[in-house]
Design an enzyme around this catalytic site. Structure first.
Site, short mmCIF file in Angstrom:
data_model
loop_
_atom_site.label_atom_id
_atom_site.label_comp_id
_atom_site.label_asym_id
_atom_site.label_seq_id
_atom_site.Cartn_x
_atom_site.Cartn_y
_atom_site.Cartn_z
CB SER A 204 33.19 50.06 41.68
OG SER A 204 33.58 51.21 42.38
CG HIS B 36 38.31 48.80 42.46
ND1 HIS B 36 37.98 49.68 41.46
CD2 HIS B 36 37.23 48.75 43.28
CE1 HIS B 36 36.75 50.15 41.66
NE2 HIS B 36 36.27 49.60 42.75
CG ASP C 3 39.70 51.07 39.06
OD1 ASP C 3 40.13 50.60 40.13
OD2 ASP C 3 38.49 51.15 38.79
#
Length: 445
Positions: A287, A102, A69
């Protein structure tokens, strides 16, 4: 006309003041946990997936989950001690810094600490996170070779589960080869199916989620604003009523891409996630559904440490709560992941990954199940490179982010201020009563 005796007056005033102080102390004690628990109570997926029930069986202890990520903020309180040194394939480093946010959110959903009642808890709080940064500051990758290198690095450094909350339209031979490498080393790979808003021209499941053998995860809707801990309402779609088993999950999240490659679903909206710097935010997107499945895979791997990746995957799909038409379908796949069932239910063993071969089917199109659980072990844009996994609708912090309670600014202080004001008013009132009666009954004093 009788007056109030001085002794009675003082006693009454004193009793009132003592009562006010006692009430303040009681409320102060209760107020602090309220602030600390606000973030935890907002995690509706913990109830929807019965995480606490699953923790009685497995916490994922001993399992390493690689998060490919944007990096992971290892200093976040909810991830303290949870993040191993990894690698940054973008700027160099050990992956334990996240310039986007994220990856930190994904990591918290997998392995956020559950040893207290505050902050974000992951579905597998006993697992460890191996951060592998492959996304740039725009939260995308332009070169699929970077992702492929990250997959191989994670496998070579002990990861038994990989979470890929990224993807794009085009298939990559380099990533495909890396995924075969992971499969050959008995690693479970989980990826998100993608989001509609990323690129409206894309109508199929993202790659690498659509690579055979990968657990492709779509998103479910639930936990609406104002009801953070509510379980999603059962789907009332025509396909659900016309089809098979009614699971305990909600409707498909409207932003989720789906297709024949969809394998499982998990909560995807109104999720509270860890934010770099120690705070929290609310996010949505596939996600954030994928890590819930990756975490469940780690629970299974911890409970059955000798179980092959193929059988872990078979267990996940064989125990999922069926949604939509009976059996596997293009929207929900095999259904909503069910951590507790995946740990307890009897599922027949397989010799190969059921997502790469045509598995033997039982009733309702599900993998065949045996009459006994396996023996428990003694130990516990469309361009080359892919699309950015962080669309505006996903709201992982760069767009449509709504802040929630920060650990450093809990709701408790605001309650404290109000209670202090109440105490001052009561004290002033008691003093006023004393002074008033002192003036009227001066001769008695």
């Amino acid at each position: 006309m009788g007056g109030i005796a001085p002794v009675s007056l003082f006693r009454a005033a004193a009793r009132g003041l003592v009562t006010a102080v006692f009430a303040l102390l009681v409320c102060l004690v209760a107020a602090q946990p309220a602030g600390a628990d606000q973030t935890r109570s907002a995690q509706w997926q913990l109830n929807a997936l019965d995480a606490r029930g699953a923790w009685k069986v497995s916490t994922g202890s001993g399992v390493i989950v690689a998060v490919l990520d944007s990096g992971v903020d290892a200093k976040h309180p909810d991830l303290a001690g949870q993040v191993l040194p990894g690698v940054d394939l973008v700027d160099g480093g050990d992956g334990r810094v996240d310039p986007v946010g994220h990856g930190t959110t994904v990591a918290g959903l997998i392995a956020g600490r559950a040893d207290d009642n505050s902050g974000v808890a992951g579905i597998a709080p006993g697992a460890k996170i191996l951060p592998v940064r492959v996304l740039d500051r725009a939260n995308k990758y332009d070169d699929p070779a970077v992702v492929a290198k990250g997959v191989r690095w994670a496998v070579d450094h002990g990861a038994k589960v990989l979470n890929l909350s990224l993807g794009g339209a085009l298939r990559s031979d380099e990533i495909a080869e890396a995924l075969r490498y992971a499969a050959a080393h008995d690693v479970v790979v989980v990826a998100c199916t993608g989001n509609v808003a990323t690129d409206p021209s894309i109508h199929e499941v993202w790659y690498p989620a659509r690579e055979p053998g990968v657990v492709a995860v779509a998103g479910l809707s639930g936990g609406g604003a104002g009801q953070p801990s509510a379980k999603p309402a059962p789907s009332t779609t025509a396909s659900d009523s016309a089809g098979g088993a009614a699971g305990g999950a909600g409707a498909l999240w409207t932003g989720s891409l789906t297709g024949p490659e969809t394998v499982l679903t998990a909560p995807a909206d109104n999720l509270t996630g860890a934010k770099p710097g120690g705070g929290y935010w609310q996010v949505q997107g596939t996600s954030f559904a994928a890590p819930l499945v990756a975490a469940t895979a780690s629970l299974v791997r911890a409970k059955y440490p000798t179980m092959s990746a193929a059988n872990v995957i078979n267990r996940l799909i064989g125990t999922a709560k069926d949604l939509g038409p009976e059996g596997r379908d293009d929207e929900f796949g095999f259904g909503e992941v069910d951590p507790l069932a995946a740990l307890r239910e009897p599922v027949a063993e397989v010799v190969a990954n059921p997502l790469t071969v045509t598995p033997p089917k039982g009733e309702a199109g599900k993998p065949a199940q045996s009459g006994a659980a396996p023996r428990e072990e003694a130990t516990e844009v469309p361009e080359e490179g892919g699309a950015a996994p962080l669309p505006a609708s996903e709201a992982a912090g760069l767009a449509r982010v709504r802040q929630v309670a920060d650990r450093s600014v809990p709701v408790g202080p605001s309650i404290t201020v109000g209670l202090l004001a109440m105490l001052l008013i009561l004290a002033a009132g008691a003093a006023g009563v004393v002074l008033h009666h002192r003036a009227r009954h001066a001769k008695r004093f």
